[in-house]
Structures are given as C-alpha cells and as structure tokens.
Design an enzyme around this catalytic site. Structure first.
Site, mmCIF file in Angstrom:
data_model
loop_
_atom_site.group_PDB
_atom_site.id
_atom_site.type_symbol
_atom_site.label_atom_id
_atom_site.label_comp_id
_atom_site.label_asym_id
_atom_site.label_seq_id
_atom_site.Cartn_x
_atom_site.Cartn_y
_atom_site.Cartn_z
ATOM 1 N N TYR A 9 48.613 34.236 37.043
ATOM 2 C CA TYR A 9 48.247 33.005 37.739
ATOM 3 C C TYR A 9 46.985 32.424 37.123
ATOM 4 O O TYR A 9 45.925 33.065 37.102
ATOM 5 C CB TYR A 9 48.047 33.305 39.218
ATOM 6 C CG TYR A 9 48.102 32.085 40.103
ATOM 7 C CD1 TYR A 9 49.317 31.618 40.584
ATOM 8 C CD2 TYR A 9 46.953 31.409 40.493
ATOM 9 C CE1 TYR A 9 49.388 30.511 41.414
ATOM 10 C CE2 TYR A 9 47.002 30.303 41.319
ATOM 11 C CZ TYR A 9 48.226 29.856 41.775
ATOM 12 O OH TYR A 9 48.294 28.753 42.598
ATOM 13 N N TYR A 38 51.770 22.761 37.096
ATOM 14 C CA TYR A 38 51.209 23.465 38.244
ATOM 15 C C TYR A 38 52.153 23.287 39.423
ATOM 16 O O TYR A 38 52.139 22.266 40.105
ATOM 17 C CB TYR A 38 49.820 22.901 38.563
ATOM 18 C CG TYR A 38 49.194 23.462 39.826
ATOM 19 C CD1 TYR A 38 48.865 24.810 39.911
ATOM 20 C CD2 TYR A 38 48.920 22.639 40.916
ATOM 21 C CE1 TYR A 38 48.280 25.323 41.059
ATOM 22 C CE2 TYR A 38 48.338 23.147 42.068
ATOM 23 C CZ TYR A 38 48.022 24.486 42.130
ATOM 24 O OH TYR A 38 47.449 24.996 43.265
#
Length: 395
Positions: free
Chosen positions: A298, A349
């Site tokens: 992440y 994203y």
C-alpha cells in the site's frame, strides 16, 4: 487456524481509471455493478452465483447492489473497520465467510468517485478540504493544534522520525516514486505514464516536509472488484485459481489510529504499523519474506513503502532506505519487485484494490510487467488508518 488454500480468487474486474471527477455522469453504484459483472465474466460465473459481499473503507448499500444486478439471495455481507487498511483484508474476510459456510461466492469491492466523497491526495493536503475539515473531536485535539489536519502532514511525522533514527534519505522516497512510475510507463490503464527522474523529484514542490508532490498518491475515480470462492469450485472455472494461503487484519493496539494519533511507542513510531500483521500472515500461510516473489504494498505515501519493507522482513528495521536505494524493489532487476502495476502513486488510487488485482494477474501469468515464475504474492492494506491487513496469494 486459518483455512489455508481452501478458497481462491477467481475473477477480477475494473473500470477505466479516471481523473478526479471525470467518471461522471456515472454513479458509484453504476461503477460498482459494472466491475462486479466484469469480475463474473472473468471468472466464468453468473452474477446470480454471487451470494456474499466483503467490504472495507465505508462499504456499500448491499441491498441496492443486489436489486440492481438481480442477485437472487445475499447470504453474507460485512465491512471491515478502518480505511484503506482493509484493502487486502477484505479478501481474507471473504475467505472467512466462505469457509465458515456463510456464503459461496463473495465479492470484494472498492468504488471511488472523489467529487461525491472525501479527498485524500496531494490537492487535499495543499488545499485543506475533505474529511479533516470537520469540527475537531476530542482525540483530534492532540494533533490539530500542531497543524496536523491531513494524512500527508501526519505521515510526514513518521517519515521525519525514520530519517532521524536511521539516517534515511529523501533519495529512498524518490526511488519508490521513480520505480513505480517506471512500472506504469507501459501500462495502458495507468493514469501517469511519463517517466520521472531524481531531478524531477527533488525539484517538485514540497507539501509537507519531507514529502513533496511525488510522495503523495493521486486522486482518482473508478472501481475494482474481485471474486472469491471455494478452492474446489475454483478449479472448474475459466481462469487458473489464485489461492488465499493466509490473511491477517489488525495492528498493535498501542499503534492506535496511526494517522490521527502521535502517541505510538518509539519502537514502532517510525514504522508502517504492519509488524504484527506480517507475523500473523506469514505464520498462517507457512511462508517467510524469502518466499515472496512479488509484493504489492500500500503506497499512499512513499515512506510507508520503505517502512513496510522493514515490517515484512525484506530488510532489517532501519535499513529500508539503503535497501530501496540499492534498486531492490525494481521490476526485473530487484530482489523483491514492488507494485509492478505502478501502485496508488502512478497507476490509480482505488484505495488499494488495484494491488489485489495485480497480484492475481501476476500469479496467473497475465501481468503487463510479469515477474518471471511468480508463485507467491504479498498484498498489504493500509495504514490509512489502522487496522491494517495483508494476504498471501499463491498459484
């Protein structure tokens, strides 16, 4: 005991990835339904086979999705706590639902439409809008007087502490941004495909010292869905099964909320908060860092990739900076290719769900930037905020 390899991801689907606001006039539910249908098609399943939903970061109106798609029966629906920290964990939640007998075919899903929700990227931090412009809560009283309103400002504190303790340089953060952009160059789905150099990075505007423009995730619209089912059923479907070997969701209790809490003990203040989850996911899957062929970490902010590499044991704590600067995370030439799709920073994203999709494609041998002989993938979620999560997927 975690039901190792008893479930498998069998389908993935995504919309195009849009610039913030450019997904209109579609609705979030419309995009959600499109990617569920795409994931079903990828798996060779009918949407009528779906009977469960495993969400994170706010969840969805399951009833609305079910009535829109004509799903006959929903037998399971649940949402993990936290934000992007649940991205990988939603697949673990799906696996738990299946092996406990609550459902047979479970969708994990993320849809973003930034003009109708919160803003998390660079513009958020520089313009001051979004979620953190709410009235201050008692717990926020500990951080807002110091000018900590947005995630980038809060994570910059962790980055500064890592630099102070271990001598980490901005060049390490630059390498994360540069290598992920390089991975995005030949991906038609990526939002940013222009190469960046160290000079580009160093001359970019500073947003929250030591984080500059290229350290921040972008802001996008779009959706991604993945479908999990039993390993037995997976073997008869359209694509090779990708088995869920391990999953973990949580964090050290005193890590707290992470980005809205600066009271973590110093031993892991300058960390990603993943150490307990790393321990658990490796133990449940029966692997170590040495067994991982590709890591989808992440990457809402570049320093958190450096710290996750430490927390997941790819290098020692405090050595993440030199490890990254050595080229270790580069596709083809590095010892552990990281975010081969370009990640949150350069592809899109979608709060971490693109990472799950990329892991599945790597293990099927379908990835654009294919890691040779990839058999085991690590996918992490968060911190944004905690709890965080991780899954181990294998061929």
């Amino acid at each position: 005991m975690f039901p190792k390899d008893e479930t498998a991801v069998v389908g993935v689907g995504s919309t195009p990835y849009y610039k913030r606001g450019a997904s209109l006039p579609q609705t979030k539910i419309e995009m959600a339904c499109k990617v569920i249908l795409a994931a079903c098609e990828d798996a060779g399943l009918s949407v009528e086979d779906v009977d469960g939903f495993a969400y994170y970061s706010g969840g969805f109106d399951t009833g609305l999705i079910a009535q829109t798609l004509g799903i006959p029966e929903v037998r399971f629906t649940a949402t993990l706590t936290g934000g992007g920290g649940g991205a990988a964990g939603s697949v673990g939640l799906a696996a738990a639902a299946i092996t406990s007998g609550h459902a047979n075919v479970v969708v994990s899903l993320m849809t973003l439409q930034q003009v109708t929700g919160a803003r998390f990227g660079a513009a958020f931090a520089s313009k001051g809008g979004g979620t953190y412009s709410r009235p201050v809560t008692p717990e926020m009283d500990f951080v807002t007087p110091h000018g900590l309103f947005a995630p980038g400002q809060m994570f910059s504190m962790l980055a500064q502490r890592h630099m102070h303790l271990y001598g980490t340089r901005r060049e390490a953060f630059a390498e994360v941004a540069i290598s992920e952009r390089e991975n995005a160059v030949n991906r038609p789905t990526a939002r940013f495909r222009d190469r960046i150099t160290l000079d580009d990075y160093m001359s970019a505007r500073m947003i929250s010292d030591p984080l500059c423009l290229f350290d921040y995730t972008q802001e996008n619209d779009g959706a991604v869905a993945v479908i999990t089912t039993t390993a037995e059923r997976a073997r008869d479907l359209r694509k090779p099964p990708v088995y869920v070997s391990g999953a973990a969701n949580g964090s050290a209790g005193r890590w707290g909320q992470a980005i809205m809490w600066m009271g973590m003990p110093d031993e892991y203040f300058a960390s990603s908060g993943h150490r307990t989850v790393a321990r658990d996911v490796y133990a449940r899957a029966g692997v170590t860092a040495a067994d991982i062929d590709v890591a989808l970490l992440y990457d809402h902010f570049t320093p958190m990739v450096v710290m996750q590499l430490e927390d997941y044991g790819f290098c020692e704590v405090g050595e993440g900076g030199p490890f990254v600067e050595s080229g270790a995370i580069r596709w083809k030439t590095g010892s552990i290719p990281v975010n081969t799709h370009g990640g949150n920073l350069s592809e899109a994203y979608i709060i971490g769900m693109t990472h799950v999709k990329e892991a599945v494609e790597q293990l099927r041998g379908e990835a654009v930037n294919q890691v040779e002989n990839a058999e085991v993938a690590l996918v992490s979620g968060g911190p944004a905020p905690t709890p965080v999560s991780a899954i181990i997927l294998r061929k």
